[in-house]
Design a protein around this motif. Structure first.
Motif, mmCIF file in Angstrom:
data_model
loop_
_atom_site.group_PDB
_atom_site.id
_atom_site.type_symbol
_atom_site.label_atom_id
_atom_site.label_comp_id
_atom_site.label_asym_id
_atom_site.label_seq_id
_atom_site.Cartn_x
_atom_site.Cartn_y
_atom_site.Cartn_z
ATOM 1 N N SER A 112 7.720 17.933 -46.679
ATOM 2 C CA SER A 112 6.814 18.182 -47.798
ATOM 3 C C SER A 112 5.355 17.908 -47.473
ATOM 4 O O SER A 112 4.498 18.070 -48.324
ATOM 5 N N GLY A 113 5.082 17.455 -46.272
ATOM 6 C CA GLY A 113 3.703 17.162 -45.906
ATOM 7 C C GLY A 113 3.307 15.715 -46.098
ATOM 8 O O GLY A 113 2.184 15.319 -45.756
ATOM 9 N N ARG A 114 4.212 14.891 -46.631
ATOM 10 C CA ARG A 114 3.880 13.483 -46.863
ATOM 11 C C ARG A 114 3.854 12.695 -45.562
ATOM 12 O O ARG A 114 3.443 11.536 -45.557
ATOM 13 N N MET A 115 4.306 13.298 -44.474
ATOM 14 C CA MET A 115 4.265 12.623 -43.184
ATOM 15 C C MET A 115 2.949 12.855 -42.448
ATOM 16 O O MET A 115 2.749 12.344 -41.346
ATOM 17 N N ALA A 116 2.058 13.639 -43.069
ATOM 18 C CA ALA A 116 0.770 13.919 -42.429
ATOM 19 C C ALA A 116 0.003 12.623 -42.189
ATOM 20 O O ALA A 116 -0.077 11.756 -43.066
ATOM 21 N N GLY A 117 -0.527 12.489 -40.985
ATOM 22 C CA GLY A 117 -1.287 11.292 -40.643
ATOM 23 C C GLY A 117 -0.451 10.185 -40.041
ATOM 24 O O GLY A 117 -0.996 9.171 -39.591
ATOM 25 N N HIS A 118 0.878 10.352 -40.027
ATOM 26 C CA HIS A 118 1.771 9.350 -39.448
ATOM 27 C C HIS A 118 2.357 9.906 -38.149
ATOM 28 O O HIS A 118 2.607 11.107 -38.031
ATOM 29 N N SER A 119 2.594 9.036 -37.208
ATOM 30 C CA SER A 119 3.088 9.510 -35.912
ATOM 31 C C SER A 119 3.971 8.470 -35.248
ATOM 32 O O SER A 119 4.008 7.304 -35.652
ATOM 33 N N LEU A 120 4.696 8.942 -34.252
ATOM 34 C CA LEU A 120 5.446 8.068 -33.354
ATOM 35 C C LEU A 120 4.768 8.183 -32.004
ATOM 36 O O LEU A 120 4.943 9.161 -31.288
ATOM 37 N N PHE A 121 3.933 7.213 -31.700
ATOM 38 C CA PHE A 121 3.078 7.278 -30.522
ATOM 39 C C PHE A 121 2.205 8.539 -30.612
ATOM 40 O O PHE A 121 1.438 8.676 -31.544
ATOM 41 N N ALA A 122 2.365 9.480 -29.685
ATOM 42 C CA ALA A 122 1.486 10.657 -29.700
ATOM 43 C C ALA A 122 2.060 11.827 -30.483
ATOM 44 O O ALA A 122 1.430 12.877 -30.575
ATOM 45 N N ALA A 123 3.246 11.674 -31.051
ATOM 46 C CA ALA A 123 3.908 12.786 -31.734
ATOM 47 C C ALA A 123 3.818 12.620 -33.249
ATOM 48 O O ALA A 123 4.377 11.667 -33.798
ATOM 49 N N PRO A 124 3.139 13.526 -33.963
ATOM 50 C CA PRO A 124 3.072 13.468 -35.430
ATOM 51 C C PRO A 124 4.465 13.609 -36.048
ATOM 52 O O PRO A 124 5.268 14.441 -35.606
ATOM 53 N N LEU A 125 4.753 12.809 -37.070
ATOM 54 C CA LEU A 125 6.085 12.808 -37.677
ATOM 55 C C LEU A 125 6.393 14.105 -38.413
ATOM 56 O O LEU A 125 7.562 14.432 -38.632
ATOM 57 N N GLY A 126 5.366 14.832 -38.814
ATOM 58 C CA GLY A 126 5.597 16.085 -39.522
ATOM 59 C C GLY A 126 5.725 17.291 -38.620
ATOM 60 O O GLY A 126 6.038 18.389 -39.083
ATOM 61 N N ASP A 127 5.505 17.109 -37.317
ATOM 62 C CA ASP A 127 5.582 18.224 -36.372
ATOM 63 C C ASP A 127 7.001 18.454 -35.869
ATOM 64 O O ASP A 127 7.895 17.612 -36.061
ATOM 65 N N HIS A 128 7.179 19.594 -35.214
ATOM 66 C CA HIS A 128 8.452 19.962 -34.602
ATOM 67 C C HIS A 128 8.304 19.952 -33.083
ATOM 68 O O HIS A 128 7.192 19.823 -32.555
ATOM 69 N N TYR A 129 9.436 20.137 -32.399
ATOM 70 C CA TYR A 129 9.405 20.162 -30.942
ATOM 71 C C TYR A 129 8.533 21.307 -30.434
ATOM 72 O O TYR A 129 7.856 21.179 -29.411
ATOM 73 N N ALA A 130 8.557 22.427 -31.170
ATOM 74 C CA ALA A 130 7.725 23.568 -30.766
ATOM 75 C C ALA A 130 6.245 23.186 -30.767
ATOM 76 O O ALA A 130 5.473 23.641 -29.910
ATOM 77 N N ASP A 131 5.854 22.338 -31.713
ATOM 78 C CA ASP A 131 4.465 21.878 -31.753
ATOM 79 C C ASP A 131 4.140 21.019 -30.539
ATOM 80 O O ASP A 131 3.049 21.099 -29.969
ATOM 81 N N ALA A 132 5.108 20.177 -30.158
ATOM 82 C CA ALA A 132 4.899 19.327 -28.979
ATOM 83 C C ALA A 132 4.753 20.179 -27.723
ATOM 84 O O ALA A 132 3.915 19.882 -26.857
ATOM 85 N N LEU A 133 5.555 21.247 -27.636
ATOM 86 C CA LEU A 133 5.459 22.131 -26.473
ATOM 87 C C LEU A 133 4.126 22.870 -26.450
ATOM 88 O O LEU A 133 3.566 23.128 -25.375
ATOM 89 N N ALA A 134 3.634 23.194 -27.646
ATOM 90 C CA ALA A 134 2.373 23.927 -27.711
ATOM 91 C C ALA A 134 1.162 23.047 -27.420
ATOM 92 O O ALA A 134 0.099 23.556 -27.080
ATOM 93 N N HIS A 135 1.335 21.736 -27.553
ATOM 94 C CA HIS A 135 0.223 20.809 -27.331
ATOM 95 C C HIS A 135 0.585 19.821 -26.220
ATOM 96 O O HIS A 135 0.859 18.658 -26.468
ATOM 97 N N GLY A 136 0.623 20.339 -25.019
ATOM 98 C CA GLY A 136 0.876 19.454 -23.882
ATOM 99 C C GLY A 136 2.103 19.791 -23.085
ATOM 100 O O GLY A 136 2.281 19.296 -21.969
ATOM 101 N N GLY A 137 3.012 20.604 -23.642
ATOM 102 C CA GLY A 137 4.199 20.995 -22.900
ATOM 103 C C GLY A 137 5.291 19.933 -22.898
ATOM 104 O O GLY A 137 5.213 18.910 -23.587
#
Length: 240
Positions: A112-137
């Motif tokens: 729902s977007g409530r995870m915006a601004g929160h992360s696990l180390f360098a990975a935002p909690l609201g993102d998907h694996y595809a986002d991680a691949l797109a930003h750093g591989g």
């Protein structure tokens, strides 16, 4: 949903001094553990029921053989045996059924977007694996977080699979009876479903992936403990 969101947020506030920027991720893990702990008594009851059904397997086989030509009488006799032994055929489903609402509500929260601004180390909690691949591989900062999660899930799935292979599950359907081939196939390939969790972790938001990884790990540890004296019982296929 607001209740779950408020609980996670309060847990994150409590964990903030210890986990700093990863407090929300830690709160999700703790929330998952609390959910699993809440349904653990039902898991224990399900384990007792599974062991009882395994113990009753010879009697069930005899009933099926005796009433092979009368399905209604067979089901009645099986139900009477379960009632006499105080065994519920549905007990094994209750823990999963009770966890489902919590997971779907939390998944909606995570999406729902409530995870915006929160992360696990360098990975935002609201993102998907595809986002991680797109930003750093794969080996980027966020990609490495996912690699750790994949490694945990892969290790748990491998453990479940090898454990099931070492202890073949008995099938509670006599050879030649209707459904015997299906039941045997399920008993053989069901452990492989553990590896499907890898796909789930890759396609859901990272916050939901944390929930899945924590819950999956809990399940493996819980079953190893509850079925330690009869490890094959965790994967028994029943036809009752």
């Amino acid at each position: 949903m607001n209740v779950f969101a408020s609980l996670v947020e309060r847990l994150a506030d409590l964990l903030q001094p210890l986990f700093s920027t990863t407090a929300t991720a830690a709160a999700i893990v703790l929330f998952t553990l609390l959910v699993r702990a809440a349904v653990h008594p039902l898991s224990r009851a399900a384990a007792r029921g599974q062991k009882a059904r395994t113990r009753l397997a010879p009697q069930l086989a005899a009933i099926r053989k005796k009433h092979a030509k009368n399905p209604e009488r067979m089901q009645k006799a099986i139900a009477e045996l379960h009632a006499e032994e105080k065994v519920s055929p549905l007990a094994g489903c209750l823990p999963s059924l009770l966890q489902a609402p919590a997971f779907f509500l939390m998944f909606h929260l995570f999406s729902s977007g409530r995870m915006a601004g929160h992360s696990l180390f360098a990975a935002p909690l609201g993102d998907h694996y595809a986002d991680a691949l797109a930003h750093g591989g794969v080996f980027g900062p966020a990609g490495l977080v996912y690699l750790v999660l994949f490694a945990i899930v892969g290790a748990v799935a491998t453990y479940n699979y090898l454990r099931a292979r070492r202890q073949p599950a008995p099938v509670a359907v006599e050879p030649g009876q209707p459904g015997a081939a299906v039941a045997a196939g399920m008993a053989r390939y069901l452990p492989l479903l553990s590896f499907a969790t890898l796909i789930s972790v890759a396609v859901v938001p990272l916050a939901a992936a944390l929930y899945i990884v924590t819950s999956t790990t809990w399940t493996a540890v819980e079953r190893a403990f509850l079925y330690r004296d009869m490890p094959q019982a965790a994967s028994v296929v029943t036809a009752a």
